[in-house]
Design a protein around this motif. Structure first.
Motif, PDB file in Angstrom:
ATOM      1  N   GLU A 173     -33.599  32.491  13.796  1.00 53.84           N
ATOM      2  CA  GLU A 173     -32.742  33.418  13.081  1.00 53.84           C
ATOM      3  C   GLU A 173     -32.144  34.433  14.044  1.00 53.84           C
ATOM      4  O   GLU A 173     -32.870  35.159  14.717  1.00 53.84           O
ATOM      5  N   ARG A 174     -30.863  34.458  14.071  1.00 58.91           N
ATOM      6  CA  ARG A 174     -30.206  35.392  14.982  1.00 58.91           C
ATOM      7  C   ARG A 174     -29.950  36.706  14.256  1.00 58.91           C
ATOM      8  O   ARG A 174     -29.875  36.762  13.042  1.00 58.91           O
ATOM      9  N   LYS A 175     -29.830  37.733  15.063  1.00 61.33           N
ATOM     10  CA  LYS A 175     -29.600  39.041  14.456  1.00 61.33           C
ATOM     11  C   LYS A 175     -28.159  39.148  13.944  1.00 61.33           C
ATOM     12  O   LYS A 175     -27.878  39.819  12.957  1.00 61.33           O
ATOM     13  N   PRO A 197     -25.794  36.754  12.561  1.00 60.40           N
ATOM     14  CA  PRO A 197     -25.474  35.402  12.113  1.00 60.40           C
ATOM     15  C   PRO A 197     -23.967  35.189  11.962  1.00 60.40           C
ATOM     16  O   PRO A 197     -23.225  36.135  11.688  1.00 60.40           O
ATOM     17  N   GLU A 208     -22.858  31.103   7.908  1.00 61.84           N
ATOM     18  CA  GLU A 208     -24.196  31.132   7.311  1.00 61.84           C
ATOM     19  C   GLU A 208     -24.180  31.938   6.019  1.00 61.84           C
ATOM     20  O   GLU A 208     -24.792  31.554   5.021  1.00 61.84           O
ATOM     21  N   TRP A 209     -23.461  33.059   6.054  1.00 61.03           N
ATOM     22  CA  TRP A 209     -23.376  33.875   4.841  1.00 61.03           C
ATOM     23  C   TRP A 209     -22.582  33.149   3.762  1.00 61.03           C
ATOM     24  O   TRP A 209     -22.946  33.186   2.587  1.00 61.03           O
ATOM     25  N   VAL A 216     -22.250  29.891   3.321  1.00 63.07           N
ATOM     26  CA  VAL A 216     -23.098  28.845   2.750  1.00 63.07           C
ATOM     27  C   VAL A 216     -24.132  29.463   1.817  1.00 63.07           C
ATOM     28  O   VAL A 216     -24.392  28.971   0.712  1.00 63.07           O
ATOM     29  N   GLY A 217     -24.688  30.587   2.261  1.00 62.10           N
ATOM     30  CA  GLY A 217     -25.694  31.270   1.457  1.00 62.10           C
ATOM     31  C   GLY A 217     -25.146  31.707   0.115  1.00 62.10           C
ATOM     32  O   GLY A 217     -25.775  31.504  -0.929  1.00 62.10           O
ATOM     33  N   SER A 277     -24.420  28.712  -2.102  1.00 64.21           N
ATOM     34  CA  SER A 277     -25.684  28.175  -2.613  1.00 64.21           C
ATOM     35  C   SER A 277     -26.209  29.038  -3.747  1.00 64.21           C
ATOM     36  O   SER A 277     -26.648  28.531  -4.778  1.00 64.21           O
ATOM     37  N   ALA A 278     -26.158  30.366  -3.545  1.00 61.08           N
ATOM     38  CA  ALA A 278     -26.655  31.277  -4.575  1.00 61.08           C
ATOM     39  C   ALA A 278     -25.873  31.069  -5.862  1.00 61.08           C
ATOM     40  O   ALA A 278     -26.448  31.007  -6.958  1.00 61.08           O
ATOM     41  N   LEU A 290     -24.277  28.332  -6.826  1.00 58.57           N
ATOM     42  CA  LEU A 290     -24.650  27.031  -7.390  1.00 58.57           C
ATOM     43  C   LEU A 290     -25.971  27.129  -8.147  1.00 58.57           C
ATOM     44  O   LEU A 290     -26.098  26.653  -9.284  1.00 58.57           O
ATOM     45  N   ILE A 291     -26.934  27.776  -7.511  1.00 58.46           N
ATOM     46  CA  ILE A 291     -28.262  27.868  -8.129  1.00 58.46           C
ATOM     47  C   ILE A 291     -28.194  28.710  -9.400  1.00 58.46           C
ATOM     48  O   ILE A 291     -28.788  28.354 -10.427  1.00 58.46           O
ATOM     49  N   VAL A 298     -26.766  26.571 -12.152  1.00 54.75           N
ATOM     50  CA  VAL A 298     -27.764  25.645 -12.694  1.00 54.75           C
ATOM     51  C   VAL A 298     -28.751  26.394 -13.587  1.00 54.75           C
ATOM     52  O   VAL A 298     -29.078  25.962 -14.694  1.00 54.75           O
ATOM     53  N   PHE A 324     -30.987  34.433   1.669  1.00 56.24           N
ATOM     54  CA  PHE A 324     -29.648  33.939   1.354  1.00 56.24           C
ATOM     55  C   PHE A 324     -29.169  32.903   2.349  1.00 56.24           C
ATOM     56  O   PHE A 324     -28.535  31.938   1.988  1.00 56.24           O
ATOM     57  N   VAL A 343     -30.505  24.144  -2.286  1.00 58.05           N
ATOM     58  CA  VAL A 343     -29.340  23.335  -2.680  1.00 58.05           C
ATOM     59  C   VAL A 343     -29.388  21.985  -1.962  1.00 58.05           C
ATOM     60  O   VAL A 343     -29.120  20.932  -2.568  1.00 58.05           O
TER      61      VAL A 343
END
Lengths: 136, 304
Positions: free
Chosen positions: A11-13, A15, A19-20, A22-23, A26-27, A29-30, A33, B250, B258
Protein backbone atom coordinates in the motif's frame (compact mmCIF):
# COMPACT_ATOMS: atom_id res chain seq x y z
CA UNK A 1 12.71 -7.67 13.94
CA UNK A 2 9.42 -9.07 12.77
CA UNK A 3 8.89 -10.60 9.42
CA UNK A 4 6.38 -7.92 8.55
CA UNK A 5 8.89 -5.14 8.75
CA UNK A 6 11.19 -6.93 6.31
CA UNK A 7 8.52 -7.02 3.70
CA UNK A 8 7.78 -3.94 1.72
CA UNK A 9 4.17 -2.85 1.96
CA UNK A 10 2.06 -2.96 -1.11
CA UNK A 11 0.00 0.00 0.00
CA UNK A 12 1.48 3.25 -1.08
CA UNK A 13 0.95 6.48 0.74
CA UNK A 14 0.07 8.29 -2.46
CA UNK A 15 -2.16 5.85 -4.33
CA UNK A 16 -2.89 6.33 -8.00
CA UNK A 17 -6.30 7.83 -8.74
CA UNK A 18 -7.25 4.60 -10.54
CA UNK A 19 -7.21 2.81 -7.18
CA UNK A 20 -9.72 5.27 -5.79
CA UNK A 21 -11.84 5.07 -8.93
CA UNK A 22 -11.95 1.26 -8.73
CA UNK A 23 -12.72 1.52 -5.04
CA UNK A 24 -15.62 3.90 -5.56
CA UNK A 25 -17.08 1.87 -8.44
CA UNK A 26 -16.80 -1.28 -6.30
CA UNK A 27 -18.49 0.44 -3.36
CA UNK A 28 -21.34 1.53 -5.65
CA UNK A 29 -21.71 -1.98 -7.07
CA UNK A 30 -21.79 -3.54 -3.63
CA UNK A 31 -24.27 -0.96 -2.36
CA UNK A 32 -26.50 -1.67 -5.37
CA UNK A 33 -26.43 -5.40 -4.67
CA UNK A 34 -27.13 -4.78 -0.99
CA UNK A 35 -29.99 -2.42 -1.82
CA UNK A 36 -31.44 -5.04 -4.16
CA UNK A 37 -31.21 -7.83 -1.60
CA UNK A 38 -32.42 -5.48 1.12
CA UNK A 39 -35.42 -4.52 -1.00
CA UNK A 40 -36.20 -8.21 -1.49
CA UNK A 41 -35.84 -8.76 2.24
CA UNK A 42 -38.34 -6.03 3.07
CA UNK A 43 -40.91 -6.67 0.36
CA UNK A 44 -40.79 -10.47 0.31
CA UNK A 45 -44.02 -12.16 1.29
CA UNK A 46 -43.91 -15.65 2.60
CA UNK A 47 -45.67 -17.53 -0.14
CA UNK A 48 -46.00 -21.25 -0.57
CA UNK A 49 -44.59 -22.69 -3.77
CA UNK A 50 -47.09 -22.75 -6.61
CA UNK A 51 -46.38 -24.40 -9.92
CA UNK A 52 -47.36 -24.13 -13.54
CA UNK A 53 -46.39 -26.94 -15.87
CA UNK A 54 -46.28 -26.71 -19.62
CA UNK A 55 -45.63 -29.44 -22.13
CA UNK A 56 -42.97 -28.25 -24.51
CA UNK A 57 -42.41 -31.25 -26.69
CA UNK A 58 -43.43 -34.78 -27.55
CA UNK A 59 -41.32 -37.23 -29.46
CA UNK A 60 -41.10 -40.94 -29.99
CA UNK A 61 -38.07 -42.69 -28.54
CA UNK A 62 -37.11 -46.35 -28.48
CA UNK A 63 -39.00 -47.27 -25.32
CA UNK A 64 -42.09 -45.19 -25.93
CA UNK A 65 -42.96 -41.53 -26.13
CA UNK A 66 -41.09 -38.80 -24.31
CA UNK A 67 -43.10 -35.83 -23.12
CA UNK A 68 -40.87 -32.91 -22.19
CA UNK A 69 -42.20 -30.34 -19.78
CA UNK A 70 -41.23 -27.13 -18.08
CA UNK A 71 -42.26 -26.31 -14.55
CA UNK A 72 -42.45 -22.73 -13.29
CA UNK A 73 -42.41 -21.83 -9.64
CA UNK A 74 -44.49 -18.67 -9.43
CA UNK A 75 -43.90 -18.07 -5.73
CA UNK A 76 -41.00 -16.58 -3.79
CA UNK A 77 -40.19 -19.87 -2.09
CA UNK A 78 -38.08 -22.65 -3.53
CA UNK A 79 -39.40 -26.18 -3.64
CA UNK A 80 -37.22 -29.28 -3.48
CA UNK A 81 -37.87 -32.83 -4.69
CA UNK A 82 -40.86 -31.79 -6.76
CA UNK A 83 -42.74 -34.84 -8.00
CA UNK A 84 -44.30 -34.28 -11.40
CA UNK A 85 -46.90 -36.78 -12.49
CA UNK A 86 -47.88 -37.33 -16.08
CA UNK A 87 -51.15 -39.04 -17.00
CA UNK A 88 -52.54 -40.21 -20.28
CA UNK A 89 -56.30 -39.97 -20.04
CA UNK A 90 -58.97 -41.46 -22.15
CA UNK A 91 -62.06 -39.60 -21.06
CA UNK A 92 -62.11 -39.97 -17.30
CA UNK A 93 -59.99 -43.09 -17.05
CA UNK A 94 -56.24 -42.89 -16.62
CA UNK A 95 -54.63 -45.10 -19.23
CA UNK A 96 -51.03 -44.65 -18.15
CA UNK A 97 -49.24 -42.93 -15.31
CA UNK A 98 -45.58 -41.94 -15.02
CA UNK A 99 -43.60 -39.72 -12.67
CA UNK A 100 -40.46 -37.60 -12.65
CA UNK A 101 -38.78 -35.93 -9.68
CA UNK A 102 -37.15 -32.53 -10.08
CA UNK A 103 -34.43 -31.79 -7.50
CA UNK A 104 -35.16 -28.10 -7.18
CA UNK A 105 -37.56 -25.60 -8.64
CA UNK A 106 -36.10 -22.30 -7.40
CA UNK A 107 -38.34 -19.38 -6.51
CA UNK A 108 -39.64 -17.55 -9.57
CA UNK A 109 -37.60 -19.81 -11.80
CA UNK A 110 -38.02 -22.65 -14.22
CA UNK A 111 -36.85 -26.22 -14.29
CA UNK A 112 -37.45 -28.82 -16.94
CA UNK A 113 -37.63 -32.56 -17.32
CA UNK A 114 -39.38 -35.29 -19.21
CA UNK A 115 -41.82 -38.12 -18.61
CA UNK A 116 -41.64 -41.26 -20.66
CA UNK A 117 -44.84 -43.14 -21.53
CA UNK A 118 -44.59 -46.65 -22.84
CA UNK A 119 -47.54 -46.21 -25.19
CA UNK A 120 -48.14 -43.42 -27.65
CA UNK A 121 -50.88 -41.17 -26.22
CA UNK A 122 -51.86 -40.30 -29.78
CA UNK A 123 -55.02 -38.23 -29.62
CA UNK A 124 -55.60 -38.92 -25.94
CA UNK A 125 -55.21 -36.14 -23.39
CA UNK A 126 -51.86 -35.81 -21.60
CA UNK A 127 -51.85 -34.20 -18.15
CA UNK A 128 -48.66 -33.13 -16.44
CA UNK A 129 -48.78 -31.59 -12.97
CA UNK A 130 -46.82 -31.31 -9.75
CA UNK A 131 -48.18 -33.53 -7.02
CA UNK A 132 -45.79 -32.87 -4.16
CA UNK A 133 -42.58 -31.25 -2.94
CA UNK A 134 -40.45 -30.81 0.14
CA UNK A 135 -38.98 -27.64 1.66
CA UNK A 136 -35.27 -27.38 1.01
CA UNK B 1 27.74 -14.56 -1.99
CA UNK B 2 28.24 -12.83 -5.28
CA UNK B 3 25.68 -12.90 -8.00
CA UNK B 4 28.01 -14.44 -10.55
CA UNK B 5 28.79 -17.31 -8.20
CA UNK B 6 25.13 -17.95 -7.72
CA UNK B 7 24.47 -17.86 -11.42
CA UNK B 8 27.26 -20.34 -12.04
CA UNK B 9 25.99 -22.66 -9.41
CA UNK B 10 22.42 -22.47 -10.58
CA UNK B 11 23.51 -23.26 -14.11
CA UNK B 12 25.27 -26.42 -12.99
CA UNK B 13 22.29 -27.42 -10.90
CA UNK B 14 19.73 -26.56 -13.53
CA UNK B 15 18.49 -30.05 -14.46
CA UNK B 16 18.22 -31.08 -10.82
CA UNK B 17 16.53 -27.83 -9.81
CA UNK B 18 14.10 -28.24 -12.66
CA UNK B 19 13.26 -31.80 -11.62
CA UNK B 20 12.76 -30.70 -8.02
CA UNK B 21 10.51 -27.94 -9.34
CA UNK B 22 8.53 -30.51 -11.32
CA UNK B 23 8.21 -32.69 -8.24
CA UNK B 24 6.94 -29.77 -6.20
CA UNK B 25 4.53 -28.91 -8.96
CA UNK B 26 3.18 -32.46 -9.01
CA UNK B 27 2.91 -32.45 -5.22
CA UNK B 28 1.11 -29.11 -5.35
CA UNK B 29 -1.30 -30.36 -8.01
CA UNK B 30 -2.06 -33.31 -5.76
CA UNK B 31 -2.36 -31.30 -2.57
CA UNK B 32 -4.63 -28.65 -4.01
CA UNK B 33 -6.41 -30.88 -6.50
CA UNK B 34 -7.41 -33.81 -4.29
CA UNK B 35 -10.53 -32.25 -2.74
CA UNK B 36 -11.88 -31.69 -6.23
CA UNK B 37 -10.68 -34.99 -7.63
CA UNK B 38 -12.76 -36.65 -4.91
CA UNK B 39 -15.91 -34.62 -5.54
CA UNK B 40 -18.64 -36.54 -7.31
CA UNK B 41 -20.30 -33.46 -8.75
CA UNK B 42 -17.14 -32.53 -10.62
CA UNK B 43 -16.92 -35.96 -12.26
CA UNK B 44 -20.50 -35.54 -13.38
CA UNK B 45 -19.92 -32.01 -14.62
CA UNK B 46 -17.05 -33.43 -16.63
CA UNK B 47 -19.44 -35.22 -18.92
CA UNK B 48 -22.57 -33.12 -18.86
CA UNK B 49 -21.39 -29.52 -18.73
CA UNK B 50 -21.71 -27.54 -21.91
CA UNK B 51 -18.57 -27.82 -23.97
CA UNK B 52 -18.32 -24.16 -24.88
CA UNK B 53 -18.35 -23.21 -21.20
CA UNK B 54 -15.72 -25.81 -20.37
CA UNK B 55 -13.64 -24.48 -23.25
CA UNK B 56 -13.98 -20.93 -21.92
CA UNK B 57 -12.88 -22.06 -18.45
CA UNK B 58 -9.86 -23.83 -19.93
CA UNK B 59 -8.96 -20.69 -21.89
CA UNK B 60 -9.47 -18.37 -18.91
CA UNK B 61 -7.11 -20.55 -16.93
CA UNK B 62 -4.20 -19.78 -19.27
CA UNK B 63 -3.59 -16.10 -18.40
CA UNK B 64 -4.12 -16.92 -14.71
CA UNK B 65 -1.44 -19.61 -14.91
CA UNK B 66 0.97 -17.31 -16.72
CA UNK B 67 0.38 -14.66 -14.07
CA UNK B 68 0.90 -17.20 -11.29
CA UNK B 69 4.01 -18.63 -12.95
CA UNK B 70 5.38 -15.12 -13.12
CA UNK B 71 4.49 -14.29 -9.53
CA UNK B 72 5.08 -17.53 -7.62
CA UNK B 73 5.76 -20.36 -10.03
CA UNK B 74 7.78 -23.49 -9.32
CA UNK B 75 11.00 -21.98 -10.51
CA UNK B 76 12.45 -18.59 -11.18
CA UNK B 77 11.08 -16.80 -14.18
CA UNK B 78 12.41 -13.57 -15.51
CA UNK B 79 10.80 -13.27 -18.91
CA UNK B 80 7.29 -13.67 -20.17
CA UNK B 81 8.51 -16.54 -22.34
CA UNK B 82 9.68 -18.44 -19.25
CA UNK B 83 6.45 -17.71 -17.44
CA UNK B 84 4.52 -19.09 -20.44
CA UNK B 85 6.71 -22.18 -20.48
CA UNK B 86 6.13 -22.80 -16.77
CA UNK B 87 2.41 -22.18 -17.09
CA UNK B 88 2.42 -24.73 -19.90
CA UNK B 89 4.28 -27.25 -17.77
CA UNK B 90 1.89 -26.64 -14.87
CA UNK B 91 -1.12 -27.21 -17.11
CA UNK B 92 0.50 -30.38 -18.38
CA UNK B 93 1.19 -31.55 -14.84
CA UNK B 94 -2.40 -30.74 -13.94
CA UNK B 95 -3.68 -32.89 -16.80
CA UNK B 96 -1.32 -35.75 -15.97
CA UNK B 97 -2.06 -35.75 -12.25
CA UNK B 98 -5.83 -35.51 -12.82
CA UNK B 99 -5.77 -38.33 -15.33
CA UNK B 100 -3.62 -40.46 -13.05
CA UNK B 101 -5.78 -39.97 -9.97
CA UNK B 102 -9.06 -40.41 -11.83
CA UNK B 103 -7.76 -43.68 -13.28
CA UNK B 104 -6.61 -44.73 -9.81
CA UNK B 105 -10.09 -44.08 -8.41
CA UNK B 106 -11.67 -46.09 -11.19
CA UNK B 107 -13.53 -43.03 -12.34
CA UNK B 108 -12.04 -43.36 -15.79
CA UNK B 109 -12.16 -46.78 -17.38
CA UNK B 110 -11.46 -48.27 -20.75
CA UNK B 111 -14.56 -48.25 -22.87
CA UNK B 112 -15.92 -44.95 -21.59
CA UNK B 113 -16.84 -42.44 -24.27
CA UNK B 114 -13.84 -40.37 -25.29
CA UNK B 115 -15.69 -37.10 -24.64
CA UNK B 116 -16.48 -38.15 -21.06
CA UNK B 117 -12.85 -39.01 -20.33
CA UNK B 118 -11.55 -35.79 -21.83
CA UNK B 119 -14.21 -33.69 -20.10
CA UNK B 120 -13.44 -35.14 -16.68
CA UNK B 121 -9.70 -34.68 -17.03
CA UNK B 122 -9.96 -31.19 -18.54
CA UNK B 123 -12.19 -29.93 -15.75
CA UNK B 124 -9.96 -31.33 -13.01
CA UNK B 125 -6.85 -30.01 -14.71
CA UNK B 126 -7.84 -26.42 -13.97
CA UNK B 127 -7.58 -26.54 -10.16
CA UNK B 128 -4.73 -29.07 -10.37
CA UNK B 129 -2.68 -26.76 -12.59
CA UNK B 130 -3.23 -23.83 -10.23
CA UNK B 131 -2.17 -26.17 -7.43
CA UNK B 132 0.96 -27.13 -9.36
CA UNK B 133 2.07 -23.51 -9.38
CA UNK B 134 1.00 -22.86 -5.79
CA UNK B 135 2.89 -25.96 -4.72
CA UNK B 136 6.13 -24.14 -5.24
CA UNK B 137 5.22 -21.31 -2.94
CA UNK B 138 3.69 -23.53 -0.28
CA UNK B 139 6.03 -26.53 -0.31
CA UNK B 140 9.30 -24.94 -1.31
CA UNK B 141 9.06 -21.98 1.01
CA UNK B 142 12.48 -22.53 2.58
CA UNK B 143 14.96 -23.78 0.07
CA UNK B 144 18.62 -23.45 0.99
CA UNK B 145 19.01 -20.15 -0.76
CA UNK B 146 16.03 -18.64 0.87
CA UNK B 147 17.10 -19.95 4.25
CA UNK B 148 20.29 -17.96 3.83
CA UNK B 149 18.34 -14.87 3.04
CA UNK B 150 16.00 -15.29 5.93
CA UNK B 151 18.83 -15.47 8.43
CA UNK B 152 20.54 -12.58 6.74
CA UNK B 153 18.35 -10.00 8.38
CA UNK B 154 20.95 -7.33 8.71
CA UNK B 155 21.49 -7.30 4.98
CA UNK B 156 17.97 -6.25 4.26
CA UNK B 157 17.91 -4.61 0.87
CA UNK B 158 20.38 -7.09 -0.56
CA UNK B 159 18.36 -10.05 0.56
CA UNK B 160 15.29 -8.67 -1.07
CA UNK B 161 17.13 -7.99 -4.28
CA UNK B 162 18.60 -11.48 -4.37
CA UNK B 163 15.23 -12.90 -3.52
CA UNK B 164 14.09 -11.36 -6.72
CA UNK B 165 16.42 -13.16 -9.03
CA UNK B 166 17.39 -16.27 -7.15
CA UNK B 167 14.36 -17.98 -5.76
CA UNK B 168 10.92 -18.62 -7.15
CA UNK B 169 9.18 -16.95 -4.26
CA UNK B 170 10.75 -13.58 -3.90
CA UNK B 171 10.80 -11.97 -0.50
CA UNK B 172 9.81 -8.79 -2.15
CA UNK B 173 6.48 -8.83 -3.90
CA UNK B 174 6.24 -5.84 -6.12
CA UNK B 175 2.53 -5.64 -5.81
CA UNK B 176 1.14 -3.20 -8.25
CA UNK B 177 -2.56 -2.60 -7.95
CA UNK B 178 -3.59 -4.68 -10.97
CA UNK B 179 -1.48 -7.59 -9.78
CA UNK B 180 -3.04 -7.38 -6.36
CA UNK B 181 -6.52 -7.67 -7.88
CA UNK B 182 -5.32 -10.54 -10.09
CA UNK B 183 -3.97 -12.33 -7.01
CA UNK B 184 -7.35 -11.99 -5.37
CA UNK B 185 -8.99 -13.38 -8.50
CA UNK B 186 -6.75 -16.45 -8.37
CA UNK B 187 -7.52 -17.00 -4.69
CA UNK B 188 -11.23 -16.55 -5.23
CA UNK B 189 -11.25 -18.86 -8.27
CA UNK B 190 -9.40 -21.53 -6.39
CA UNK B 191 -11.74 -21.66 -3.41
CA UNK B 192 -14.83 -21.18 -5.60
CA UNK B 193 -13.88 -24.13 -7.77
CA UNK B 194 -13.69 -26.23 -4.62
CA UNK B 195 -17.26 -25.62 -3.56
CA UNK B 196 -19.16 -24.30 -6.59
CA UNK B 197 -19.93 -27.70 -8.13
CA UNK B 198 -21.43 -29.07 -4.91
CA UNK B 199 -25.15 -29.03 -4.40
CA UNK B 200 -24.66 -27.34 -1.05
CA UNK B 201 -24.17 -23.90 -2.59
CA UNK B 202 -27.61 -24.07 -4.15
CA UNK B 203 -29.14 -25.67 -1.08
CA UNK B 204 -27.68 -23.08 1.30
CA UNK B 205 -29.01 -20.20 -0.74
CA UNK B 206 -32.45 -21.82 -0.77
CA UNK B 207 -32.34 -22.07 2.99
CA UNK B 208 -31.32 -18.44 3.37
CA UNK B 209 -33.66 -15.49 3.44
CA UNK B 210 -32.55 -12.19 1.87
CA UNK B 211 -31.68 -11.04 5.41
CA UNK B 212 -29.22 -13.91 5.71
CA UNK B 213 -27.74 -12.90 2.35
CA UNK B 214 -27.27 -9.31 3.48
CA UNK B 215 -25.53 -10.50 6.64
CA UNK B 216 -23.35 -12.86 4.57
CA UNK B 217 -22.21 -9.97 2.37
CA UNK B 218 -21.31 -7.77 5.31
CA UNK B 219 -19.52 -10.60 7.10
CA UNK B 220 -17.62 -11.63 3.94
CA UNK B 221 -16.35 -8.08 3.48
CA UNK B 222 -15.51 -7.83 7.17
CA UNK B 223 -13.56 -11.10 7.11
CA UNK B 224 -11.68 -10.02 3.99
CA UNK B 225 -10.58 -6.82 5.60
CA UNK B 226 -9.78 -8.42 8.93
CA UNK B 227 -7.77 -11.19 7.28
CA UNK B 228 -5.42 -8.80 5.60
CA UNK B 229 -5.23 -5.81 7.89
CA UNK B 230 -6.21 -6.77 11.41
CA UNK B 231 -4.99 -10.31 11.98
CA UNK B 232 -1.23 -10.21 11.62
CA UNK B 233 -0.45 -13.04 9.27
CA UNK B 234 2.78 -13.59 7.42
CA UNK B 235 3.21 -10.86 4.85
CA UNK B 236 0.56 -8.71 6.37
CA UNK B 237 -0.09 -5.57 4.48
CA UNK B 238 0.60 -2.60 6.65
CA UNK B 239 -0.68 0.82 5.86
CA UNK B 240 1.70 3.73 6.18
CA UNK B 241 1.32 5.33 9.58
CA UNK B 242 -1.42 7.89 9.81
CA UNK B 243 -3.52 6.49 6.98
CA UNK B 244 -7.15 5.99 7.98
CA UNK B 245 -8.42 2.39 7.85
CA UNK B 246 -11.01 3.16 5.23
CA UNK B 247 -8.34 3.96 2.65
CA UNK B 248 -7.39 0.31 2.35
CA UNK B 249 -11.02 -0.67 2.77
CA UNK B 250 -12.07 1.27 -0.32
CA UNK B 251 -9.00 0.62 -2.42
CA UNK B 252 -8.48 -3.07 -1.71
CA UNK B 253 -11.22 -4.78 0.28
CA UNK B 254 -14.27 -3.57 -1.65
CA UNK B 255 -12.71 -4.13 -5.11
CA UNK B 256 -11.58 -7.52 -3.80
CA UNK B 257 -15.15 -8.40 -2.92
CA UNK B 258 -16.35 -7.33 -6.36
CA UNK B 259 -13.61 -9.48 -7.91
CA UNK B 260 -14.71 -12.41 -5.77
CA UNK B 261 -18.37 -11.90 -6.76
CA UNK B 262 -17.44 -11.74 -10.45
CA UNK B 263 -15.40 -14.94 -10.18
CA UNK B 264 -18.28 -16.62 -8.33
CA UNK B 265 -20.66 -15.54 -11.05
CA UNK B 266 -18.34 -16.86 -13.77
CA UNK B 267 -17.81 -20.19 -12.03
CA UNK B 268 -21.53 -20.69 -11.35
CA UNK B 269 -22.37 -19.81 -14.94
CA UNK B 270 -19.66 -22.19 -16.17
CA UNK B 271 -21.18 -25.03 -14.17
CA UNK B 272 -24.64 -24.17 -15.46
CA UNK B 273 -25.98 -23.33 -12.01
CA UNK B 274 -27.54 -20.06 -13.15
CA UNK B 275 -29.53 -21.42 -16.09
CA UNK B 276 -33.21 -20.50 -15.96
CA UNK B 277 -32.84 -19.20 -12.40
CA UNK B 278 -34.49 -15.90 -11.45
CA UNK B 279 -32.02 -13.04 -11.06
CA UNK B 280 -32.59 -12.66 -7.32
CA UNK B 281 -31.93 -16.37 -6.78
CA UNK B 282 -28.85 -16.18 -8.98
CA UNK B 283 -27.62 -13.26 -6.90
CA UNK B 284 -28.13 -15.31 -3.75
CA UNK B 285 -26.01 -18.14 -5.23
CA UNK B 286 -23.29 -15.61 -6.06
CA UNK B 287 -23.38 -14.15 -2.54
CA UNK B 288 -23.15 -17.62 -0.97
CA UNK B 289 -20.23 -18.61 -3.21
CA UNK B 290 -18.52 -15.27 -2.61
CA UNK B 291 -18.21 -16.16 1.05
CA UNK B 292 -15.51 -18.80 0.46
CA UNK B 293 -14.39 -16.80 -2.58
CA UNK B 294 -13.63 -13.70 -0.55
CA UNK B 295 -11.76 -15.72 2.05
CA UNK B 296 -9.71 -17.23 -0.79
CA UNK B 297 -9.09 -13.76 -2.23
CA UNK B 298 -7.92 -12.39 1.10
CA UNK B 299 -5.79 -15.45 1.78
CA UNK B 300 -4.14 -15.17 -1.62
CA UNK B 301 -2.90 -11.70 -0.76
CA UNK B 302 -1.27 -13.13 2.34
CA UNK B 303 -0.05 -16.52 1.23
CA UNK B 304 1.21 -15.86 -2.28
Amino acid sequence: MTEISRRPHSERKDPHWVEWAVGIVSALLILTVMAWVGFEAITEEDQSPSFRTTIIGKNAIGSGVRVEFEIDNLSTRTAAAVVVRGEVRDGNTVVELAEATIDYVPAQSKSSGAIIFSTDPGEKAVWVRAVGYSDP
Amino acid sequence: MSKSMQRGRSKAQEPRTFLVGLGRGAAGALLFGIPMLMTMELWELGFYMERHRLFLLLLANVPLLIFLADRVGFERTTTLMQACRDANIAYGLGVLMSAGILILFGDIKIGMPFSEIVGKIALQAVPASIGALLGRSQLGGSSDDQGDERSDVSNNGDAAARGDDEDAVPDKLSTSYAQELMLMAVGALFLSLNVAPTEEIVLISFKMTPWHALATMIISIGIMHAFVYVVAFKGTHEMPAGTPWWHAFFRFTLPGYVVSMSISFFVLWTFGRLDAVASTQALMFVIVLSFPGSIGAAAARLIL
